[in-house]
Design a protein around this motif. Sequence first.
Motif, PDB file in Angstrom:
ATOM      1  N   ARG A 183      -2.656 -11.817   5.907  1.00  6.00           N
ATOM      2  CA  ARG A 183      -2.702 -10.430   5.459  1.00  6.00           C
ATOM      3  C   ARG A 183      -2.407 -10.342   3.950  1.00  6.00           C
ATOM      4  NH1 ARG A 183       0.426  -7.854  10.713  1.00  6.00           N
ATOM      5  NH2 ARG A 183      -1.440  -7.770  12.045  1.00  6.00           N
ATOM      6  N   PRO A 184      -3.036  -9.395   3.272  1.00  5.17           N
ATOM      7  CA  PRO A 184      -2.926  -9.325   1.795  1.00  5.17           C
ATOM      8  C   PRO A 184      -1.693  -8.550   1.327  1.00  5.17           C
ATOM      9  CG  PRO A 184      -4.498  -7.692   2.556  1.00  5.17           C
ATOM     10  CD  PRO A 184      -4.042  -8.425   3.784  1.00  5.17           C
ATOM     11  N   TYR A 185      -0.503  -9.074   1.617  1.00  5.65           N
ATOM     12  CA  TYR A 185       0.722  -8.396   1.206  1.00  5.65           C
ATOM     13  C   TYR A 185       0.798  -8.316  -0.315  1.00  5.65           C
ATOM     14  CZ  TYR A 185       2.228  -9.047   6.045  1.00  5.65           C
ATOM     15  OH  TYR A 185       2.304  -9.018   7.417  1.00  5.65           O
ATOM     16  N   ARG A 186       1.236  -7.151  -0.812  1.00  5.70           N
ATOM     17  CA  ARG A 186       1.282  -6.911  -2.257  1.00  5.70           C
ATOM     18  C   ARG A 186       2.695  -6.705  -2.798  1.00  5.70           C
ATOM     19  NH1 ARG A 186      -3.677  -2.485  -2.818  1.00  5.70           N
ATOM     20  NH2 ARG A 186      -5.273  -3.759  -1.796  1.00  5.70           N
ATOM     21  N   HIS A 187       3.634  -6.374  -1.903  1.00  2.00           N
ATOM     22  CA  HIS A 187       4.975  -5.982  -2.349  1.00  2.00           C
ATOM     23  C   HIS A 187       6.007  -6.812  -1.597  1.00  2.00           C
ATOM     24  CE1 HIS A 187       7.915  -2.386  -3.191  1.00  2.00           C
ATOM     25  NE2 HIS A 187       8.430  -3.568  -3.509  1.00  2.00           N
TER      26      HIS A 187
ATOM     27  N   THR B 102      -2.595 -11.631  -4.438  1.00  2.00           N
ATOM     28  CA  THR B 102      -2.428 -10.238  -3.999  1.00  2.00           C
ATOM     29  C   THR B 102      -1.125  -9.602  -4.460  1.00  2.00           C
ATOM     30  OG1 THR B 102      -1.475 -10.937  -1.866  1.00  2.00           O
ATOM     31  CG2 THR B 102      -3.862 -10.604  -1.967  1.00  2.00           C
ATOM     32  N   ILE B 103      -0.099 -10.377  -4.773  1.00  4.03           N
ATOM     33  CA  ILE B 103       1.209  -9.806  -5.129  1.00  4.03           C
ATOM     34  C   ILE B 103       1.098  -8.965  -6.397  1.00  4.03           C
ATOM     35  CG2 ILE B 103       3.554 -10.317  -5.895  1.00  4.03           C
ATOM     36  CD1 ILE B 103       3.603 -12.734  -4.172  1.00  4.03           C
ATOM     37  N   GLU B 104       1.567  -7.712  -6.289  1.00  5.56           N
ATOM     38  CA  GLU B 104       1.596  -6.814  -7.440  1.00  5.56           C
ATOM     39  C   GLU B 104       3.009  -6.346  -7.771  1.00  5.56           C
ATOM     40  OE1 GLU B 104      -1.070  -3.607  -6.691  1.00  5.56           O
ATOM     41  OE2 GLU B 104      -2.875  -4.858  -6.826  1.00  5.56           O
TER      42      GLU B 104
END
Length: 300
Positions: free
Chosen positions: A66-70, A95-97
């Motif tokens: 899954r594209p977890y970002r946080h 993906t991490i932002e």
Amino acid sequence: MPTTIEDLPDEMLVEIFSFLEFEDCLAATTVCRLWSGLALRWNELRVDLEYNVENKSFRTLLASSRPYRHFSFDCSCPCVDWDEPAQILAKFSSTIEILEISTNNSNKEFPEFLAKMTTLCTNLKRLAIEWNESEPSGLEISFQPLNDLSDLYLSLCDESLLEIDFRKVTPNITNLHLRTDLNFKRAHQILQHFSPRLKELKVSFYDEDRFKTVCEMNFPLLKKLHFLHCSSGQDHDWSLNLFSKFFRRCANLEDVTLRICTNMKVLESIAQFCCNLQSLCFDIPELPEDFFRCLSEMLP
């Protein structure tokens, strides 16, 4: 041919999923690969990880697609193996932002982890670091610039982290939250360097003179301000005069929070010079008898 749900554009699917509860969105991610990437609002979902020897969450995440970002890492455990968080960063580097890190560790492995983070997480938009140790680590580590980072939060009780030149590591920030009373010379350099471009500033100091130095700087683009001055609560003429002059130079302010000892003179300066003000929060030790009438006249 009849139109089916497969024919809907991604934007419309995202809008449909926005009306569902979290549990329903989570179930929708199991339908197919497309829905797995669209059903959850990944920019609003935070993955909290508390490191300890028995916690298997790190290993479980390494198997996720899954594209977890946080991500929020609580690494207060004294026996942190920084290779495991580093593996998470490598896994989700594209993906991490948003990344939040809290630790009490004083050894040099944490700065080395941060250096590795700058090479892996090149898409970071927000970085928050809370380091609660005061033992210097003697940094001689190379950091890569995070050019996309716009929001930086530093809560530091360790002088060594301030030895990192954030002017080079985070060159394009517009939002800065700084909470420290150590190595103020370096903290002053950070504030002075970024002051012309900051749109949001939150600062917290215990030393009165250091707070005064911040008020002498210019922040021409500032829209959101939060001052937290942990003083004795006494009224100081020099600080009140300085605040008044400060707000004259911050005409673009829209949101102001003053957790400091202030009075009507400061509020009058805010009302007079900050014409775009939308939100105001402040502390006044003793309210004048006609306070609310005066306030309603200043801020109609």
